[in-house]
Scaffold this motif. Structure first.
Motif, PDB file in Angstrom:
ATOM      1  N   GLY A   9       0.816  -1.209   0.000  1.00 18.10           N
ATOM      2  CA  GLY A   9       0.000   0.000   0.000  1.00 18.10           C
ATOM      3  C   GLY A   9       0.848   1.256   0.000  1.00 18.10           C
ATOM      4  O   GLY A   9       0.554   2.223  -0.703  1.00 18.10           O
ATOM      5  N   LEU A  10       1.905   1.242   0.797  1.00 19.07           N
ATOM      6  CA  LEU A  10       2.797   2.398   0.869  1.00 19.07           C
ATOM      7  C   LEU A  10       3.525   2.611  -0.455  1.00 19.07           C
ATOM      8  O   LEU A  10       3.638   3.747  -0.933  1.00 19.07           O
ATOM      9  N   SER A  20       2.500   1.692  -3.462  1.00 14.58           N
ATOM     10  CA  SER A  20       1.560   2.193  -4.467  1.00 14.58           C
ATOM     11  C   SER A  20       1.196   3.650  -4.203  1.00 14.58           C
ATOM     12  O   SER A  20       0.993   4.424  -5.138  1.00 14.58           O
ATOM     13  N   LEU A  21       1.138   4.047  -2.937  1.00 14.90           N
ATOM     14  CA  LEU A  21       0.872   5.453  -2.592  1.00 14.90           C
ATOM     15  C   LEU A  21       2.014   6.345  -3.076  1.00 14.90           C
ATOM     16  O   LEU A  21       1.775   7.407  -3.648  1.00 14.90           O
TER      17      LEU A  21
END
Length: 91
Positions: free
Chosen positions: A2-3, A5-6
């Motif tokens: 998630g990090l 992709s952020l």
């Protein structure tokens, strides 16, 4: 995940888009400069509008996609540089 992709979505993609946009703008500016110089040389005695039409047609013949207002400003800048002999007009 998630990090990562952020970071990619928030920073890397906008950075790459800006870099490509700047490269396209500089390429367009270079072609505008060539076209304006050619128009001034080849179309002596023609109106400014006729010369601008030549420049736009030249850019389109190169397959360039552009914003008309942005190109108009670039054309005006190049004409100013030519008329004043100033090689470093505002970019």
């Amino acid at each position: 995940i998630g990090l990562v992709s952020l970071i990619i979505t928030g920073f890397l993609i906008p950075f790459l888009k800006q870099k490509l946009s700047n490269e396209k703008r500089e390429k367009l500016r270079s072609w505008v400069s060539i076209a304006v110089t050619a128009a001034e040389q080849l179309m002596k005695g023609k109106t400014g509008l006729e010369k601008k039409e030549y420049v736009v047609a030249f850019l389109l013949s190169k397959g360039l996609v552009f914003d008309v207002d942005e190109v108009t400003a670039m054309i005006e800048s190049e004409v100013y540089k030519l008329s004043t002999g100033n090689k470093t007009a505002v970019k």
